[in-house]
Structure formats: C-alpha cells, structure tokens
Scaffold this active site. Structure first.
Site, PDB file in Angstrom:
ATOM      1  N   SER A  52      -9.821  -0.764   7.223  1.00 49.36           N
ATOM      2  CA  SER A  52      -9.225  -0.578   5.890  1.00 49.36           C
ATOM      3  C   SER A  52      -8.506  -1.786   5.315  1.00 49.36           C
ATOM      4  CB  SER A  52      -8.253   0.599   5.910  1.00 49.36           C
ATOM      5  OG  SER A  52      -8.954   1.805   5.892  1.00 49.36           O
ATOM      6  N   LYS A  86       0.859  -1.182   0.000  1.00 51.30           N
ATOM      7  CA  LYS A  86       0.000   0.000   0.000  1.00 51.30           C
ATOM      8  C   LYS A  86       0.898   1.236   0.000  1.00 51.30           C
ATOM      9  CE  LYS A  86      -3.884   1.907   2.716  1.00 51.30           C
ATOM     10  NZ  LYS A  86      -4.728   1.702   3.918  1.00 51.30           N
ATOM     11  N   SER A 107      -9.712   1.586   3.053  1.00 54.81           N
ATOM     12  CA  SER A 107      -8.889   2.379   2.182  1.00 54.81           C
ATOM     13  C   SER A 107      -7.860   1.573   1.394  1.00 54.81           C
ATOM     14  CB  SER A 107      -8.152   3.443   3.002  1.00 54.81           C
ATOM     15  OG  SER A 107      -7.237   2.839   3.891  1.00 54.81           O
TER      16      SER A 107
END
Lengths: 487, 95
Positions: free
Chosen positions: A177, A78, A153
């Site tokens: 997330s 990420k 997210s």
C-alpha cells in the site's frame, strides 16, 4: 528557485538561513491544495491551524532556538494515523467524524520535529484496496491521468506528493500500500522493515504486516523523514529495538560492487511488457553504476497472494471486531445489543471491508483453521526462507513494483480477485517483513509512470535507499509534477 | 471451492454482519472464487515446517508495572455514541 522543485534539504537550509519562512512554505502548499484538490480529491481533512503552527515555528526560529532539520516543513498523513486535532476516518463511514483522544507516536514525533501537518489523506477504506476506489468519502485520482486510479491503499498519500500538494507524506503498507501507489504516481515510496516505525496510533488492518512509511520525490527526502519517525517505541510491543539514526548518512551514492538479485519469478507471465522493459533498463543503469546483477529464484512467490489473503483477512477480522458502535464511531439505532452490533457494522463498513472480514472469519472458523490459517502461516515461513536464502547471496533484490501502470477507475473493481493480483509483486516482502521501496524508472507509452522495486534485508533501509538515491542521481528519471499541476 | 448460502449466513453471524438475501448469493460467489484461488496452497507439502506468526525475534515484551496517566473518563467517552454516568451506554441486553 521555485518551492515546488526544492528538496527537503534545500528547504531545511533556506529555513535555517531565514531565506524562507515556514509560513511561506505552508501558504504555498495550502494554496496549491485549494487550487488543485478539487481535481485530485486527495485530502479528507485540512488542518485549519497549519498557518498558525508555521508562524509559531518561525517565531521560535527568530528567537534563535536551534530547531530540528525538518522544522517548519509541511507534511500530510494518511487518514489512519490518529491525530487529536483533526478527524481520523480510515475513509470509512464507521469512523465518520471520529476524533482520536490521543496522537499516534509518529504524529507526536513529527510534532517534536516541528513539521507542519497540512491535513489527512484519502485511502482505501481501512487500507483494503489497491486503487482508492473503496473509500466511503472520495476517490483520489491519479495526477498523471485523472481518469485513472492513483493506486492504493495509500492513494491520497501518493497522489498528493506527486501533484505537489505536499512535499512529503506518510502512508502505511500491509501488502504494498505504499510501494504500489508510489509506482503508479511516479514518486518514491518506502516501506521500512516491520517494527522500524511505531504502529501506536496506526489504526490496525493486519498487525503482523502493517508498517508506516514515507512518500517523497527523492530517496533523500524519504530518508530525512524516516530519520524523524523511526525508532523503538515502548507503547508498541511489536516495535523493534532500533536505535535512532540519520538515514541520510547512508546515501553516499556509491553502489559499486553491490550484488542485486533479479528473481526470475517476478519477470514471468502477467507482467506488462513496457513495465518489464523499463525495469530492465533500470537494472542496466544500476549495472553501469557498478552493481552486479545476479539471477536468483524465489520459488514460493506464486503462493504469496494466497498466503496474504488468508493471514491479512484473518488478522483484519479480529482487529475490526472493535468497531461495534459502543465506544466510538457510527452506531445504528436498534432495540437490542446484538442487532445494534450487526446493523452498525453492516451500515458502517463498505463492501470490500465486509468481504475481507467474512473471508478472515471463515479461515479462522472451526474446521477450517488448520487447513487455511495454519497452512498459510507455514507457507509464510517458506516465503520468508526464500528471502533469507536470497540475501545470503545478494545485497538487495530488484523487481517491478506493479504488473501494470495505473489502470482506469472501474477496470478491476468489479472483480476482487483481479484487484488482489495487482499486489502480486509487493505482498511477499510484507510476509518476510523486510524493507522495500519503489523508485520511478521511466514512463510507458501513455505517459504513465513505471516503478522499480528495491527490496532489502531486515533493517537495511539505508542500503536500499542508497541504491535508489544513486539510481535517481544517474538515471535522470523526472519526478517533477505532471502537466496540469505546474502553475 | 464452493461456499454455500448456509456457510455465508453462518460466517456473517460470527462476524456480526447482516447480509440480505441478494448479498448472500453474491458473497458466496466471490468468496468461493477467492478460496478457489487460495486452494493453490494445497500443492505444497508443509510437513515439518514451523508456522510464522510474527517476523521479529521479540518475546514476552512487557513494560515496568508503573502507574502512568491515562486518558481519563471524559476523553475516553468523548466519542461515545451514547454515555451516561461516566459509562458507555448500549441498548438493552437482557429482555
């Protein structure tokens, strides 16, 4: 055997036995990224040296060096985990082209393990969002239906694994997330206990809640990666004193006699009936395996979203004060310093980030601090006690991960509050600080995946991953890549 | 919970954000609706409850006071929008 259907353990064995090279593995996934990421939009940066790094691992192995279990296996990160050889943007304009001068502890640990980082993955800007729609650069799509969101997210982390563009990835979970996008993309997402994985080099959103975790097809793959990244880090003063361990040893598949708590509050109004039915079928499967479901109550569940949006935004407003155009990142040219700060931040941050900074600033401001922030911290204690009381009676808690399956782009983005409520089942765990995961438990009528959440006590990752492992072995719910990504 | 335009401008100033007139009204509505939802917490009596700021039992975590290598000026300044003589450079502070 196709690489796409191999587990990490199988890859590891094939690499050790020299039936497969890291170069072959990395080429395989790089080709898939080339072919599919135009549709998926998961990668923000590609590691141009991945193939070279794979060759180095192969060369070390050829020399007879004894390499760690995951050496030569690809992974993707990420884009809020800092890497010194690629940009880290947090999907924000304010960090456009930012190249960190150091590596996150997890980046170093993966390097030590010999894993090859394929690239960096799209996310909601500064991890603020549940759909990937707040990214400044690209909106990752759900591989099961490209007109739908992958969740957030960590949307890029989930979609890239689900579509088979990387075997595993890392994400971060502040209010769900990792678990929510894993659920919406039909894979396993693990949020370890707060403090289990170092946050050093994880660009902060809400420091008392943030935690790095894994995305994988199976609980076993996740356990292997967790074993490589978990452990105490002197560079992170909130890192827990956990000893290094091999989490795969906990995956016995034996769950007989375990008590699983089913909280009534998580099956109430607002839950999609199909999601409810799939999770209930999942619980029935666990019962068949010898688990003993126990009805429990977590009476403060209804307050979790409120508490979260006070604490998380308060911490974010403080953490994001560092983005001011002075030391790194975007700067708007201005005549004086004050104007430079405000212009930089106003042009550099997107709407959702600004909204949360504003909310966080408000709840911390003079006159409101006690009524909002302190009150929220006290209710956080009550939510934590709900978990502590539950865990006196049960080994793990089972509930849905998300109230619905993947929604369409634009469906919730116009109403911030509605978007916040999509995290209703995941947020409580972050406030308590324990571990939790989402494991696929079926599909809805539209062919979209449904996730079941398994929550555990502090540092009982092994136990909840074993339940997920046993469930995956017995349920046969597929985690194969969707049609359209199979070639 | 209503948030006035004045509140929005005040918070924006504290947060070093610039909001134009069109944004002020929209933000007032959005923040007002979120705060309206959060109001739910008022139902709870929390007298005597200790606040939780952190979930782990970690106190005063310090490391040994030993010198270690640091980033160095060059790497620390590598991302600076503007730098001069080994320092970060910013626009004029004193008129």
């Amino acid at each position: 055997m196709s690489i796409l259907s191999m587990t990490l353990k199988e890859m590891s064995t094939a690499l050790k036995d020299k039936k497969l090279s890291s170069k072959e593995l990395v080429s395989f996934y790089s080709d898939r990224i080339q072919k599919y990421d135009g549709d998926l939009q998961a990668f923000l940066h590609i590691n141009e040296n991945a193939l070279k790094q794979a060759e180095e691992i192969d060369a070390r192995r050829a020399k007879g060096e004894n390499l760690p279990a995951l050496a030569g296996i690809p992974i993707a990160l990420k884009d809020l985990i800092v890497t010194d050889d690629m940009p880290t943007t947090c999907s924000s304009r304010i960090l456009k082209n930012f190249r960190a001068p150091y590596n996150a502890t997890v980046t170093e640990l993966l390097r030590k393990e010999g894993m090859v980082v394929l690239g960096k993955l799209s996310m909601d800007e500064f991890a603020m969002g549940s759909s990937n729609e707040t990214s400044y650069y690209k909106q990752t799509r759900n591989p099961w239906d490209l007109s739908r969101v992958p969740g957030g997210s960590s949307g890029g982390s989930a979609a890239s694994v689900a579509a088979g563009l990387t075997p595993v990835s890392l994400g971060s979970d502040t209010g769900g997330s990792i678990r929510q996008p894993a659920s919406l993309c039909g894979i396993v997402g693990l949020k370890p206990t707060y403090g289990t994985v170092s946050r050093f080099g994880l660009i902060a959103f809400a420091s008392s809640l943030d935690q790095i975790g894994t995305f994988s097809r199976s609980a076993e793959d996740g356990a292997m990666v967790l074993s490589a990244i978990a452990g105490h880090d002197p560079k992170d003063s909130t890192s827990a004193p956990v000893a290094k361990k091999d989490y795969t040893l906990d995956l016995t598949g034996y769950v007989k006699g375990l008590k699983i708590g089913i909280p009534t509050e998580f099956f109430a109004e607002g839950l999609d009936p199909v999601v409810k039915a799939r999770v209930e079928a999942g619980i029935a499967k666990l019962r068949e395996l010898g688990c003993e479901p126990v009805e429990i109550s977590m009476p403060h569940t209804d307050y979790a979203v409120s508490v979260y949006y006070i604490i998380a935004t308060a911490e974010a407003s403080s953490n994001l004060a560092r983005f001011d155009g002075v030391k790194y990142g975007y700067r708007a040219e201005s005549e004086n310093l004050y104007d430079m700060y405000t212009a930089t931040r106003s042009e550099g941050f997107g709407a959702e980030v600004k909204r949360r900074i504003m909310l966080g600033t408000y709840v911390l401001s003079a006159g409101y601090y006690d009524a909002y922030y302190i009150k929220a911290q006290k209710v956080r204690t009550l939510i934590k006690q709900d978990f502590e009381k539950a865990f006196e009676k049960v080994d793990a808690i089972i509930c849905p991960t998300s109230p619905s399956t993947a929604f369409k782009f634009g469906e919730k983005s116009s109403n911030p509050l509605e978007m916040y409520l999509s995290d209703i089942y995941t947020i409580s765990l972050n406030l308590y600080g324990g571990c939790g995961l989402s494991v696929p438990c079926g599909f809805d009528g539209k062919g979209l995946p449904v996730g079941m959440q398994i929550l555990g006590k502090y540092f009982e990752e092994g136990k909840i991953m074993n339940i997920a492992h046993a469930f995956q072995q017995a349920s046969g719910v597929s985690t194969d890549v969707p049609e359209g990504f199979k070639e | 919970m209503s948030i006035t335009d004045k509140d929005v401008r005040h918070i924006a100033k504290l947060a070093r954000l610039k909001v134009d007139d069109a944004e002020v009204e929209k933000l007032a509505d959005e923040l007002g609706s979120i705060l309206g939802y959060i109001k739910k917490l008022e139902e709870l009596d929390v007298a005597g409850v200790e606040p939780t700021s952190h979930v782990l039992d970690l106190y005063s975590v310090t490391r040994a006071d030993e010198a270690r290598p640091s980033l160095g000026t060059e790497r620390a300044l590598a991302n600076a929008p503007e730098a001069e003589h080994g320092h970060f450079k910013v626009p004029r502070v004193i008129e």
